[in-house]
Write a protein that holds these residues in place. Structure first.
Motif, PDB file in Angstrom:
ATOM      1  N   SER A   1       0.840  -1.188   0.000  1.00 22.21           N
ATOM      2  CA  SER A   1       0.000   0.000   0.000  1.00 22.21           C
ATOM      3  C   SER A   1       0.878   1.241   0.000  1.00 22.21           C
ATOM      4  O   SER A   1       1.934   1.260   0.622  1.00 22.21           O
ATOM      5  N   GLN A   2       0.441   2.282  -0.707  1.00 21.94           N
ATOM      6  CA  GLN A   2       1.186   3.530  -0.727  1.00 21.94           C
ATOM      7  C   GLN A   2       0.721   4.495   0.361  1.00 21.94           C
ATOM      8  O   GLN A   2       1.175   5.634   0.407  1.00 21.94           O
ATOM      9  N   LYS A   3      -0.158   4.028   1.215  1.00 24.86           N
ATOM     10  CA  LYS A   3      -0.615   4.831   2.343  1.00 24.86           C
ATOM     11  C   LYS A   3      -0.270   4.116   3.644  1.00 24.86           C
ATOM     12  O   LYS A   3      -0.217   2.898   3.707  1.00 24.86           O
ATOM     13  N   GLY A   4      -0.050   4.897   4.686  1.00 26.36           N
ATOM     14  CA  GLY A   4       0.231   4.325   5.996  1.00 26.36           C
ATOM     15  C   GLY A   4       1.579   3.635   6.082  1.00 26.36           C
ATOM     16  O   GLY A   4       1.737   2.673   6.836  1.00 26.36           O
ATOM     17  N   LEU A   5       2.561   4.101   5.303  1.00 21.31           N
ATOM     18  CA  LEU A   5       3.893   3.501   5.349  1.00 21.31           C
ATOM     19  C   LEU A   5       4.568   3.829   6.680  1.00 21.31           C
ATOM     20  O   LEU A   5       4.255   4.832   7.321  1.00 21.31           O
ATOM     21  N   PRO A   6       5.513   3.000   7.126  1.00 25.66           N
ATOM     22  CA  PRO A   6       6.193   3.259   8.405  1.00 25.66           C
ATOM     23  C   PRO A   6       6.894   4.616   8.400  1.00 25.66           C
ATOM     24  O   PRO A   6       7.387   5.075   7.370  1.00 25.66           O
ATOM     25  N   SER A   7       6.937   5.230   9.554  1.00 25.45           N
ATOM     26  CA  SER A   7       7.612   6.523   9.689  1.00 25.45           C
ATOM     27  C   SER A   7       9.116   6.313   9.809  1.00 25.45           C
ATOM     28  O   SER A   7       9.591   5.198  10.070  1.00 25.45           O
ATOM     29  N   LEU A   8       9.883   7.385   9.640  1.00 24.43           N
ATOM     30  CA  LEU A   8      11.332   7.300   9.771  1.00 24.43           C
ATOM     31  C   LEU A   8      11.749   6.844  11.171  1.00 24.43           C
ATOM     32  O   LEU A   8      12.573   5.928  11.301  1.00 24.43           O
ATOM     33  N   PRO A   9      11.182   7.407  12.247  1.00 21.81           N
ATOM     34  CA  PRO A   9      11.542   6.895  13.588  1.00 21.81           C
ATOM     35  C   PRO A   9      11.188   5.425  13.763  1.00 21.81           C
ATOM     36  O   PRO A   9      11.902   4.682  14.435  1.00 21.81           O
TER      37      PRO A   9
ATOM     38  N   ARG B   1      -2.179  -9.235   1.772  1.00 26.35           N
ATOM     39  CA  ARG B   1      -1.521  -9.035   3.066  1.00 26.35           C
ATOM     40  C   ARG B   1      -0.037  -9.375   2.926  1.00 26.35           C
ATOM     41  O   ARG B   1       0.325 -10.447   2.452  1.00 26.35           O
ATOM     42  N   THR B   2       0.820  -8.431   3.314  1.00 21.88           N
ATOM     43  CA  THR B   2       2.266  -8.637   3.222  1.00 21.88           C
ATOM     44  C   THR B   2       2.934  -8.259   4.530  1.00 21.88           C
ATOM     45  O   THR B   2       2.576  -7.256   5.161  1.00 21.88           O
ATOM     46  N   LEU B   3       3.904  -9.057   4.946  1.00 18.11           N
ATOM     47  CA  LEU B   3       4.706  -8.795   6.138  1.00 18.11           C
ATOM     48  C   LEU B   3       6.107  -8.365   5.699  1.00 18.11           C
ATOM     49  O   LEU B   3       6.723  -9.008   4.843  1.00 18.11           O
ATOM     50  N   PHE B   4       6.604  -7.282   6.283  1.00 17.87           N
ATOM     51  CA  PHE B   4       7.902  -6.719   5.928  1.00 17.87           C
ATOM     52  C   PHE B   4       8.847  -6.810   7.121  1.00 17.87           C
ATOM     53  O   PHE B   4       8.506  -6.362   8.221  1.00 17.87           O
TER      54      PHE B   4
ATOM     55  N   MET C   1      15.598  -5.427  15.083  1.00 13.20           N
ATOM     56  CA  MET C   1      14.777  -6.017  14.014  1.00 13.20           C
ATOM     57  C   MET C   1      13.320  -5.602  14.230  1.00 13.20           C
ATOM     58  O   MET C   1      12.850  -5.547  15.364  1.00 13.20           O
ATOM     59  N   LYS C   2      12.614  -5.318  13.136  1.00 14.22           N
ATOM     60  CA  LYS C   2      11.211  -4.924  13.236  1.00 14.22           C
ATOM     61  C   LYS C   2      10.410  -5.534  12.088  1.00 14.22           C
ATOM     62  O   LYS C   2      10.924  -5.698  10.978  1.00 14.22           O
ATOM     63  N   VAL C   3       9.160  -5.867  12.372  1.00 13.17           N
ATOM     64  CA  VAL C   3       8.250  -6.424  11.369  1.00 13.17           C
ATOM     65  C   VAL C   3       7.043  -5.496  11.231  1.00 13.17           C
ATOM     66  O   VAL C   3       6.490  -5.035  12.228  1.00 13.17           O
ATOM     67  N   PHE C   4       6.658  -5.221   9.982  1.00  9.59           N
ATOM     68  CA  PHE C   4       5.487  -4.397   9.697  1.00  9.59           C
ATOM     69  C   PHE C   4       4.507  -5.197   8.848  1.00  9.59           C
ATOM     70  O   PHE C   4       4.917  -6.015   8.027  1.00  9.59           O
ATOM     71  N   ARG C   5       3.220  -4.933   9.042  1.00  9.29           N
ATOM     72  CA  ARG C   5       2.179  -5.618   8.283  1.00  9.29           C
ATOM     73  C   ARG C   5       1.385  -4.604   7.477  1.00  9.29           C
ATOM     74  O   ARG C   5       1.067  -3.519   7.975  1.00  9.29           O
ATOM     75  N   SER C   6       1.069  -4.970   6.234  1.00 10.96           N
ATOM     76  CA  SER C   6       0.209  -4.144   5.394  1.00 10.96           C
ATOM     77  C   SER C   6      -0.841  -5.050   4.774  1.00 10.96           C
ATOM     78  O   SER C   6      -0.530  -6.157   4.326  1.00 10.96           O
ATOM     79  N   GLN C   7      -2.097  -4.603   4.763  1.00 15.95           N
ATOM     80  CA  GLN C   7      -3.162  -5.429   4.190  1.00 15.95           C
ATOM     81  C   GLN C   7      -4.230  -4.560   3.529  1.00 15.95           C
ATOM     82  O   GLN C   7      -4.424  -3.403   3.893  1.00 15.95           O
ATOM     83  N   LEU C   8      -4.881  -5.162   2.539  1.00 18.17           N
ATOM     84  CA  LEU C   8      -5.900  -4.467   1.757  1.00 18.17           C
ATOM     85  C   LEU C   8      -7.033  -5.424   1.433  1.00 18.17           C
ATOM     86  O   LEU C   8      -6.813  -6.631   1.268  1.00 18.17           O
ATOM     87  N   PRO C   9      -8.264  -4.919   1.283  1.00 21.05           N
ATOM     88  CA  PRO C   9      -9.353  -5.762   0.765  1.00 21.05           C
ATOM     89  C   PRO C   9      -9.146  -5.973  -0.732  1.00 21.05           C
ATOM     90  O   PRO C   9      -8.327  -5.309  -1.370  1.00 21.05           O
ATOM     91  N   ARG C  10      -9.898  -6.880  -1.303  1.00 21.46           N
ATOM     92  CA  ARG C  10      -9.737  -7.160  -2.735  1.00 21.46           C
ATOM     93  C   ARG C  10     -10.067  -5.927  -3.572  1.00 21.46           C
ATOM     94  O   ARG C  10      -9.368  -5.625  -4.546  1.00 21.46           O
ATOM     95  N   ARG C  11     -11.108  -5.203  -3.218  1.00 26.46           N
ATOM     96  CA  ARG C  11     -11.446  -3.973  -3.928  1.00 26.46           C
ATOM     97  C   ARG C  11     -10.788  -2.814  -3.180  1.00 26.46           C
ATOM     98  O   ARG C  11     -11.185  -2.475  -2.058  1.00 26.46           O
ATOM     99  N   ASN C  12      -9.769  -2.235  -3.775  1.00 24.60           N
ATOM    100  CA  ASN C  12      -9.008  -1.178  -3.116  1.00 24.60           C
ATOM    101  C   ASN C  12      -8.573  -0.130  -4.139  1.00 24.60           C
ATOM    102  O   ASN C  12      -8.829  -0.269  -5.336  1.00 24.60           O
TER     103      ASN C  12
END
Length: 334
Positions: A42-50, A80-83, A101-112
């Motif tokens: 997703s191009q929205k809600g990306l992790p912040s620099l801190p 759904r992707t885990l980074f 080490m850090k893990v981030f999750r991003s997910q979207l519905p099929r219609r997005n």
């Protein structure tokens, strides 16, 4: 780690490294991959620099891998992707300290707002127009040239290259941008010395073990226990008894640790090149009996729910990251 998300809790899916054409690792293909820059879902809600800084040295972490892992039957996580990100400073790696080490999750519905409703084509896009049709446009998103993470800090001379912060701007300037700034060549360079080598992460189910082999292993472990037993004298002194007790405890610990290690080696022997083991709501494959966290050691989710295991990165991945031996040793200890 599947295109359809149909992975049962008991099933283990193994991940392997493969070289791939660059287009296969772009976001519209929903890739699982290692190294390079993150292919953000997703191009929205990306992790912040801190949020992307190491909790120990406060330097930007490097993208290590991402796993495409949709949850079947849940529309909100149809995609759904885990980074996974890690620090590149060897001194930050110590036992039982996961701040590097850090893990981030991003997910979207099929219609997005980012991707068409239908699955992406299997063939390579013929041109940029065809590629752009597979990603719905969202303006205003700028990424760091060095790491691929959000970055709005632009080069003060050419104003065409952006960075997540001064650290990566300095790194790029010393590497190539000092010579390329303002030239057409600068826009064609896509690699960075900060990044890990890039591979596609392909998967296949792990084959189940045969019951007979498991019983043979238990018998062998029983023999190891007998060989490791300590036998004292007929009339030991108090000091001898205390020393013997300590040695017995050490021997028991070493024997248990050896059991876990042998079980680990036996489990991965059929597929020694596996770099990821995915098993949502399954269990990790431990390499040592030491430092195994208890349920109390694992913090609950911010919503209050208990966390469950999903995937683990295997030591074999280190062989493909092109890092020095000291870094490999420290990362293996984490």
């Amino acid at each position: 780690m599947s295109s359809d998300g149909n992975v049962s809790p008991a099933e283990v899916v193994l991940g392997f490294l493969e070289k791939a054409e660059p287009w296969r690792l772009r976001p519209p293909q929903f890739p699982s991959k290692v190294g390079g820059k993150p292919a953000w879902l997703s191009q929205k809600g990306l992790p912040s620099l801190p949020g992307l800084e190491c909790g120990t040295c406060r330097l930007p972490m490097a993208f290590l891998l991402q796993v495409y892992a949709p949850v079947s039957g849940h529309d909100r996580s149809f995609h759904r992707t885990l980074f996974l990100f890690c620090c590149k400073t060897p001194g930050c790696y110590t036992h039982n300290d996961s701040r590097c080490m850090k893990v981030f999750r991003s997910q979207l519905p099929r219609r997005n707002e980012f991707y068409p409703y239908d699955p992406p084509p299997e063939d390579e896009p013929l041109n940029d127009t065809e590629y752009n049709q597979s990603v719905l446009p969202v303006s205003g998103v700028k990424l760091c040239w060095v790491c691929g993470c959000p970055g709005n800090k632009a080069c003060s001379r050419c104003h065409t290259v952006t960075y997540c912060g001064k650290h990566h701007q300095t790194l790029h300037w010393k590497h190539t941008h000092k010579k390329e700034c303002g030239s057409q060549e600068a826009s064609t360079v896509t690699t960075s010395p900060f990044l890990f080598p890039e591979f596609e992460l392909v998967n296949e189910p792990e084959e189940e073990e045969e019951e007979g082999k498991e019983e043979d292993t238990k018998e062998a472990e029983g023999e190891e226990e007998g060989d490791g037993a300590l036998r004292g004298g007929d009339c030991p002194s108090l000091a001898d008894t205390l020393a013997e007790t300590e040695l017995e405890e050490m021997a028991m610990c070493e024997t248990e640790d050896n059991k876990v290690l042998q079980r680990f080696k036996k489990k991965i022997a059929p597929e020694p090149h596996q770099v990821v083991r995915y098993s949502r709501s399954g269990a990790p494959l431990w390499i040592s009996s030491q430092h195994i966290p208890s349920d109390q050691d694992i913090p609950a989710c911010t919503c209050g729910a208990k966390r469950t295991f999903e995937f683990q990165v295997m030591p074999q991945l280190l062989n493909s990251l092109c890092v020095d031996a000291g870094y490999l040793h420290l990362l293996c200890q984490l």
